[in-house]
Structure formats: C-alpha cells, structure tokens
Scaffold this active site. Structure first.
Site, PDB file in Angstrom:
ATOM      1  N   LYS A  61       0.868  -1.179   0.000  1.00  0.00           N
ATOM      2  CA  LYS A  61       0.000   0.000   0.000  1.00  0.00           C
ATOM      3  C   LYS A  61       0.906   1.230   0.000  1.00  0.00           C
ATOM      4  O   LYS A  61       1.955   1.234   0.665  1.00  0.00           O
ATOM      5  CB  LYS A  61      -0.873  -0.048   1.264  1.00  0.00           C
ATOM      6  N   SER A  83      -9.692   1.207   2.967  1.00  0.00           N
ATOM      7  CA  SER A  83      -8.812   2.015   2.150  1.00  0.00           C
ATOM      8  C   SER A  83      -7.749   1.223   1.399  1.00  0.00           C
ATOM      9  O   SER A  83      -7.229   1.703   0.399  1.00  0.00           O
ATOM     10  CB  SER A  83      -8.120   3.063   3.022  1.00  0.00           C
ATOM     11  N   SER A 132      -9.874  -1.315   7.008  1.00  0.00           N
ATOM     12  CA  SER A 132      -9.234  -1.037   5.722  1.00  0.00           C
ATOM     13  C   SER A 132      -8.454  -2.198   5.110  1.00  0.00           C
ATOM     14  O   SER A 132      -8.045  -2.108   3.958  1.00  0.00           O
ATOM     15  CB  SER A 132      -8.314   0.173   5.841  1.00  0.00           C
TER      16      SER A 132
END
Lengths: 485, 479
Positions: A78, A153, A177
C-alpha cells in the site's frame, strides 16, 4: 497455473526446487501488472527496475542456500508504507513527489528476508475511505467486477491479489481497511492486534487505531506474512515486546470444540440476503467441523461508528498537520506570506474527504467541545473494549460478516459520506477494541461479487483466528475461485 | 491606592542530555543548520517518537530537588499549532498529567524567608529556529534550522506566590542554582538553556482577588526579568489609575528600552487542542526508580549551606560564597578532603583562588592550582614552614608555572626563619644602623615599630617568622 497465480508457499517450493528463478517469477508478475492494471488501477507506482535487481539478488541468495520463505517472492505495498528511494504518495497530491529517505520497519523486515517489491498500491487518500475512490490517482476497480469498488482504504492491496498482480501485499487497517477490501475482492485479509506490528514508517492516519497487516491468497500466506512483519520495534513505542509465535503452526485444520460467538448486534435486518446466506452456510460448515456456537451480545456496537469518527478524525487532524509545505510535499509556487502558503498548499494538496476529516477532528478537539466529543468517545471506546473482553470469557473467536453488502458500484456512495462510513460498521469495533480480526472468502453473491467472513480474536489471539480461518478455508473452495480478469 | 503585584513564573530549562528527547540525534549547540536531524525530529511522514530515559531521570531529579510528588503515571500530550519551526504541527508536551506536581522552593529576600509553591514540572520538546531573510547568507527566503527541534526541556511552573520583582529574581536564582547543581542543564542563559515567562498582575493591597494578568514571554537574564516585571507592574498600575483596564495578553520584553509591548491578545490566543499523544504510551515510574534517583542526588545548595555553617563552623558569608556553584563547592571540599583546615581553606579559595580566576577569566574547573596542591600549600602555612605572605608568592609560582608547593619553597629557599639567634643578629644590625629611630621609639613614638618590622623582613627577604620578629623587636627596643 501461471506463476502469478501461485501463493507464497507454492512459489517458494518452486524456487526452492529451482524449477523457477526469482527473476522469472518477478518478470511474470510485472507482465501481469502491465497486462491488467490499465483496467484495475491497483498500482500508483510500479518499480520494474528495482524489482528485477532485487529478484536477481534473491536468486543469488537462493544459490548460496540462504533462502527464507519470502526470498524471491514478489510483493507490493500500500502506498502508505515508506520505501527508501521509491516515491510514497499515500494517494495524495500533497505527497505526489515525496521520495522517502527511509524504509518502514514492516517493509524492511520483508526486504531483509529477500522479498521483491514490484510496486506501490493505490488506496484511499491518507487511508480515509472505504472504496479507494478518494485516491488522487484515480479509483481502483474491483477485479471481480470492474464497475464496482474494491473496498478501501487498502483497495489496491486487495485488488492486486485478486488480479494476481502480486503474490502478497501489505495494507493497513484503521477501521476495516484490510478486512473490508479483502472481503470485496475475495482474498484473505488479517488485521493484527494493535501493537503486534510496528507502525514506524507507515504514514499515520489515526495512530491509536492504525495497524499493519497482510492481504493474501490464502490463510497460510497470511500466517507467513504476519510472522515476518510482527514483533517489537524499538522505534515504535506502541509496538508490544512479546514473542512472535510461528503462526503456520496454527494451521492444524482442527476446530473441534472451538467456541464461536455470534453477536446478535451483527446479524441485523437489512443485511444483504446473499451475505446472510453466506454466513448461514459458514455456520453450518463450522458445525460440521465440530465447532460450537454461542449467542453473545456486544451491546455497545451501535456507538462504534460515531465513536470511531470522533477518535480517528481527531488524531488525523493532528497527524496531518505536518503537511504544511515547509519541509516536503506540495507547496504553492507563489505564496504571498506564511499563512497563504499554509492555506493554499493544504487546500490544493488535500482531497475533499481528507479535508472533511481534518475539520471534523479539529472541531472534536476544540476547547469547549473536547469533553463532549473526544473524551466521551474515549469512554465509549473503553465500553466497546469491555464488550469484547467479556465475550471472550465465554468464546474463543467471534464470527461476523465483514460488510453488510458485497462491493457497491463506483460512485454509488461518493455523495453520501454517512452511507460510506456505515460500510465499515462490522469492522470498526475490532479496531476500537484494539484486537485482531481476519477476513476469509465465504461465498459469492448471485451476480458474482465476493463475500467475506470475519473472525475476531482475543488481543494477541492471532493464532486462534488463523486456526479457525484455515479450517474453514480447507473445508471450502471459495479461496480457489479467481476473478474473471 | 496601593497596589500589590502578583507574579507567577514559567521557567524552561534545556536539559543537558547527549541526545534529543524523542530521537537519537545530538543536542550539541552550534552545529551547521539541520545537520543534527533525522526523520523523527524533522517530522517526516511515518516517523514516531521514542522517549529518552535520561530525560525522565532528569525530570525526576528536578522534582525531588523541589519537593514535588513524582507521578507514578504521567501522559504526553500534543499541543497543536502551526509554525514553520514546529515540524510536526504539534509539540509533544505534558498537559493534564505531568511528571511532577505540588513542590516548593524556599527563597530569602532582605533576610526574610518565604516558601514559593511549584505547581508542576513537565517534560516537552523544543522547537527549531527560524533564520530570517535579513540574516546574511539567506537571500530572500527565510530558513528553518531544526537542530534544536526535539531537544528536551523541562517547564517548571510556580504558583502565583511571588509579590515583587526581587522575589521573582530570588526564586529564579535559587531555581537556576538547583538545576545547575543537579547537573541536568548547563544553565547557560545566553544560549537559552534557562529562560522564563512571567505572569504579572496587580491588585489593590488587601484584596484577595487577583487582577487580570499579562504574560511576558521569553526573558533570558535575571536583570531583564527584574526590569520586565518592574516595568509591567508600573504599566498596569498607571493604566488602572487612569481608569483603564488590564487586558489578558501576551507581551514581549524589549531589552533595548526596558519596556514590554503587546504581542497578541486573548482573542488571538491559540486553541492548542491538547490531547494525549497516541504515539507514546503512558509513562510509568516505579517507586524504585524514584528512590534510586533520590540516592543519586548531589547534596543540594541549601543543605550544603547549612552544613558549612553548622559542621565546618564557617560564617554565613563564606558558606554562601562557597556554595554558590556546585563546582566551587566541589573544589573547596576537595581541599578539605586533602587535609586543609576549613576556615583557612575558605579564605584561600575565596581570596587568592577566586582573584586568580577572575583575573584570568577562568572557571573554577579550569583552575591551574589543583585542590590537593592548594591543601599542601595551606599545610605549609599551618605548620609555620612559610608565612602567609611567602605562601602568596608560592601560590603565584604554582599558578604561573605549576609545581608542588614544598618543592617551590625548597628550591627558592623560602623556608621561614624562626631561629631567634639568626633573627636577633639581623635586629641588632638594623638597630645599630638606625639609632635615631631607636631613640624616637624609646622616647614614646611607638609608631616607628612598624619601620623596624619592615626593615627586618626586608633584610631576611621575607623569610623571618613575623611573630618571632615581633617578640624579639619588642624585647630589644624596650630595653
């Protein structure tokens, strides 16, 4: 099976037997990214040169017989993890050109074992969102249905696994997330107990809730990845100094006598019928494996979302103050003075969801409101923690859906933040309680969108949720299904 | 109407740790800009603070030395505001739960003692420094130097117990002396290691309701504190007398004209949005840690002062001078440890040693004469080997060229002559050569006695024992 389809342990076996080299595996992955990411947009940055150099080095390690389970495994992170020399944006315009001078501890731990970084993954800006639509680099699409969001996310972390663009990825989970996108993309996502994995070098959203964890193809890979990144870090005061077990030893395929709690507050009316059906099937599967079910109550669940949006935004308002255009990141080109530089750099650099949360948090901490909002939320948080601890007096793990519905369509909730916030209703309480949870594939909706099952464990009870998730996975075939891409 | 000033002080003490409070960077003063920085003190994304244990130890020391209660659990908080020298957009400090509370310090002004309450002591990080465009070498831009960012500070907050500028200065001096004694700061006020904010208000004498206060920021010398407070008291009284009202505001002291001026008013005051820093776990301090620290405390100035008077029998003045700094007291005590008698050693340290240091502009720690050597010199006087006067010559020699006093005395033939035969011989010669003066003396003009003493001492090159000379002269002249 293509090289990019393999799990960590499968690819490791082939590398070990020298059936394939790390460079070949990395090339296959880079080609796959090239072929698919135009449609998925899981990556913000792809790093082919660095990846091939790291793969060549991994091959040398393998040749020298210094092989670790992660040596030569293509991974992606990420874009919230700092990677030395590789642009790290947090999906924000304000960091669009930020090249960090140091590595996040969790990435460093993978790198030291010889993992190969193929790129940095898309996400919601500063991890604020549930759909990966708030990225300054465009939305990520769900590989199972390109009209749908991948969740967020850590949408890129899950989409890249579903699209077979990386063997394993790391995400972060502040209110769901990791687990929510893993559920929407049909992968395994593990959010460890707060303090289990170092947060050093991970761009902070809400410091008391943020936790690093893996997104993988199966539970074994999640156990491998967690084992690699977990453990005390002297650079993170909140990382806990306790031994890291070999999580792969929990893959016993045995849940006989395991006590599983079913919280009444999570099986509500309005739950999507496909999700409800998947949960019912999962319960039957577990019964068949010899697990026992106990009805429990987590009475403060209703307050979790409100509580989360006070604490997380309060912390975020402070954490994001450092993006002021002074030392790094976006700065307006023609400031007329200090205040103008601050205001316009931030106005231009941050997206609307980030601004919304900074304002909410600033308000919650303001003099005269602190007691009513932030302090009250902390008290509620203590009650929610108490709910879980009380439940774990009678059960070993708690089973819930990950999300109330399968992945929604891109754009569907952008105009309605409250609806967006409610999509994390089943994952947020785990973060507030500081404990661990895992999402495993548990079905597909009638129109082919993945559905996830959540298992929540005691604080530092990762071994138990891994054991329970693994047994379910072995008894089902959902994890073997591939996104039609 | 008569007015009563009310003053409370907030003192910032920069701690003399080798590294910063939340990272491993050096705290050394004067390095090139931004050379002592890392991701943590630059406030880079993802960086996290880790508390320096030494800072906690120093805070405990300060707390114990001012009779504070040490909190078994204290919490770091974020103080949020934007400024270019503040890399994270917040300062890590302590707010609701500081490490030390409820202490006090005893001061004395014009012989009157008074106890000043200490509300709290907390730890925090310093900010960096701005280098503005008008500074040479910066061009049109302002620069930020973050070497100082994240250096450890203690903030020591007094109760509003002070009633005059003199009391405030006495309190500050006492506090400065203590923290320097503790070895937790270099106390350098010019470099900002010890600086003070003063909260000043006035109320009618006899009232028990404090007036509205103004806060004077960042005053960094005792002299300026006195000036600033006196100016501010006068300003507020004049304002009230003219029918005006004191407003709550922050003011700056201008040392050039000795005045304070408004910096920002209450309406412009920051809302710092304090909240517990989630990156740091609550600080837990065990009783053992506190007790170990207590055992490691040096003897504090007040205790030393009493002991010098009670046990060593020194007068108050001597005791005060010798305990003024820990270094001077250590030098003095090293002399005693080497066997020097207390009062004689006190005279030498306060006399020749201090004079020599002042003339040469040296600190006591750089004194060319070691305490052991001074003790040997004093022993020679005490035994009568040399006179006090000769000793000064020997001391000068030691100061200039080094060497042990006994050797210098030997080499230069400075041993005192106490042999009556030898001295008598000299006296006889001098009397014979100065019969006129002998007659004057015998005629009742006793003043000329000094003349004879001088002559004898000169003839003996200062080596004659003055006491013996006296006795013999009296006997021979009276005859």
């Amino acid at each position: 099976m293509e090289l990019f389809d393999l799990t960590i342990h499968e690819l490791h076996d082939r590398l070990k037997k020298k059936e394939v080299s790390a460079v070949e595996a990395t090339r296959a992955m880079l080609a796959r990214i090239e072929a698919t990411d135009g449609r998925v947009n899981a990556f913000i940055t792809v790093t082919p040169e660095e990846a091939l150099a790291a793969a060549a080095e991994a091959d040398q390690r393998i040749a020298r017989g210094e092989m670790d389970i992660l040596t030569g495994i293509p991974v992606a992170l990420k874009d919230i993890f700092l990677t030395r020399g590789v642009r790290t944006t947090c999906a924000s315009k304000i960091l669009a050109n930020f090249i960090p001078p140091y590595d996040a501890t969790s990435w460093l731990r993978l790198k030291e074992r010889g993992a190969v970084l193929v790129g940095k993954l898309n996400q919601d800006e500063f991890a604020m969102g549930s759909s990966s639509e708030s990225s300054a680099f465009g939305p990520t699409r769900n590989p199972w249905n390109l009209e749908c969001i991948p969740g967020g996310s850590s949408g890129g972390s899950a989409a890249a696994i579903a699209a077979r663009q990386a063997t394993a990825t790391l995400g972060t989970d502040t209110g769901g997330s990791i687990r929510q996108p893993a559920a929407h993309c049909g992968c395994v996502g593990l959010k460890p107990t707060y303090g289990r994995v170092s947060r050093y070098g991970v761009i902070a959203y809400a410091s008391s809730l943020d936790q690093v964890g893996p997104v993988t193809r199966d539970v074994r890979d999640a156990a491998i990845m967690l084992g690699a990144v977990a453990g005390h870090d002297p650079l993170d005061s909140t990382s806990v100094d306790r031994p890291v077990p070999d999580y792969t030893k929990s893959l016993t395929n045995d849940v006989k006598g395991l006590k599983i709690g079913l919280p009444s507050e999570y099986f509500i009316e309005g739950l999507d019928p496909d999700v409800q059906q998947a949960m019912d099937r999962a319960i039957e599967t577990y019964r068949g494996l010899g697990a026992e079910f106990v009805d429990i109550s987590l009475p403060h669940t209703d307050y979790a979302v409100a509580c989360y949006y006070l604490i997380a935004t309060a912390e975020a308002s402070s954490n994001l103050a450092r993006y002021d255009g002074v030392r790094f990141g976006h700065r307006v080109s023609d400031p007329t003075g200090l205040m103008d530089m601050y205001c316009r750099s931030r106005a231009e650099g941050f997206g609307s969801e980030v601004k919304r949360r900074i304002m909410l948090g600033t308000y919650a901490l303001s003099s005269g409101y602190y007691d009513a909002y932030y302090l009250k939320a902390q008290k509620v948080r203590t009650l929610i923690m108490g709910d879980f601890l009380k439940a774990f007096e009678t059960v070993d793990v708690i089973l819930t859906p990950v999300t109330p519905t399968p992945a929604f369509r891109i754009g569907e909730k952008v105009g309605d933040p409250l609806q967006m916030y409610l999509s994390d209703i089943f994952t947020i309480p785990t973060n507030l309680a500081g404990t661990c949870g895992i999402s495993v594939p548990a079905g597909l909706s009638r129109d082919g969108r993945p559905i996830g099952l959540q298992l929540v464990g005691r604080p530092f009870g990762e071994e138990e949720i891994i054991r329970a998730a693994h047994a379910f996975e072995q008894a089902t075939t959902w994890h073997q299904q591939k996104a039609p891409l | 109407m008569k007015y009563q000033p009310v003053i409370g002080l907030e003192v910032h003490v920069q701690l003399a740790t080798d590294t910063k409070i939340f990272c491993g960077c050096s705290t050394k003063f004067g390095a090139s800009p931004n050379s002592q920085t890392c991701p943590v003190c630059l406030g880079l994304p993802g960086a996290l603070p880790v508390l320096n244990k030494k800072v906690v130890e120093y805070a405990i020391k300060a707390g114990l030395a001012t009779d504070c209660a040490i909190a078994p659990r204290s919490v770091f908080a974020r103080k949020n505001y934007f400024y270019p020298d503040l890399p994270k957009g917040y300062q890590i400090s302590q707010y609701e739960l500081p490490i030390c509370e409820h202490g006090h310090l005893d001061i004395e002004v014009d012989g009157v003692g008074k106890r000043i309450g200490i509300t709290r002591i907390h730890m925090e990080e310093d900010a960096g420094k701005l280098v503005h465009a008008d500074t040479p070498g910066t061009g049109d831009d302002s620069g930020v130097d973050l070497n100082r960012a994240c250096t450890p500070l203690l903030e020591i907050v007094s109760e509003p117990d002070l009633r005059s500028a003199d009391e405030a200065v006495a309190y500050l001096k006492k506090l400065h002396q203590i923290v320097v004694y503790l070895g937790i700061t270099d106390g350098n006020m010019e470099e900002g290691s010890f600086r003070c904010d003063a909260n000043v208000s006035v109320m009618p004498v006899g009232s028990d309701t404090f007036g509205t206060r103004a806060e004077i920021k960042n005053v960094n010398s005792f002299k300026f504190v006195k000036q600033a407070i006196e100016y501010e008291i006068e300003r507020q009284i004049e304002l009230i007398e003219e029918g005006g009202k004191v407003v709550q505001e922050t003011r700056l002291f201008d040392p050039n004209n000795g005045e304070t001026r408004s910096m920002r008013g209450k309406e412009e005051a920051h809302d710092y949005r304090y909240f517990p820093d989630p990156d740091l776990v609550p600080l837990v301090i065990s009783d053992d840690w506190v007790e170990d620290t207590r055992l490691g405390l040096p003897e504090l100035p007040a205790v030393k002062l009493a002991r010098y008077q009670d046990e060593l029998g020194l007068p108050l003045y001597d005791a005060e001078v010798l305990t003024a700094t820990r270094e001077l007291a250590e030098y003095y005590e090293a002399c005693l440890a080497a066997g020097a008698p207390a009062k004689l050693a006190a005279n030498w340290v306060m006399g020749e040693v201090t004079r020599g240091l002042n003339d040469a502009g040296l600190a006591i720690t750089a004194c060319p004469v070691a305490p052991g050597q001074l003790a040997s010199l004093i022993a020679l006087i005490d035994k009568g080997t040399i006179s006090n006067k000769i000793a000064k010559t020997v001391f000068d020699e030691m100061w200039q060229n080094g060497g042990e006093p006994a050797e210098i005395v030997e080499k230069k033939g400075l041993v005192q002559v106490s042999d009556t035969g030898e001295i008598e011989k000299i006296i006889d010669e001098i009397m014979a050569a100065n019969m006129g003066q002998v007659e004057e003396y015998r005629g009742g003009k006793e003043k000329v006695f000094g003349f004879f003493v001088g002559q004898v001492m000169r003839a003996s090159k200062g080596k004659a024992n003055p006491a013996v000379v006296n006795d013999l002269l009296v006997a021979k002249l009276k005859r």
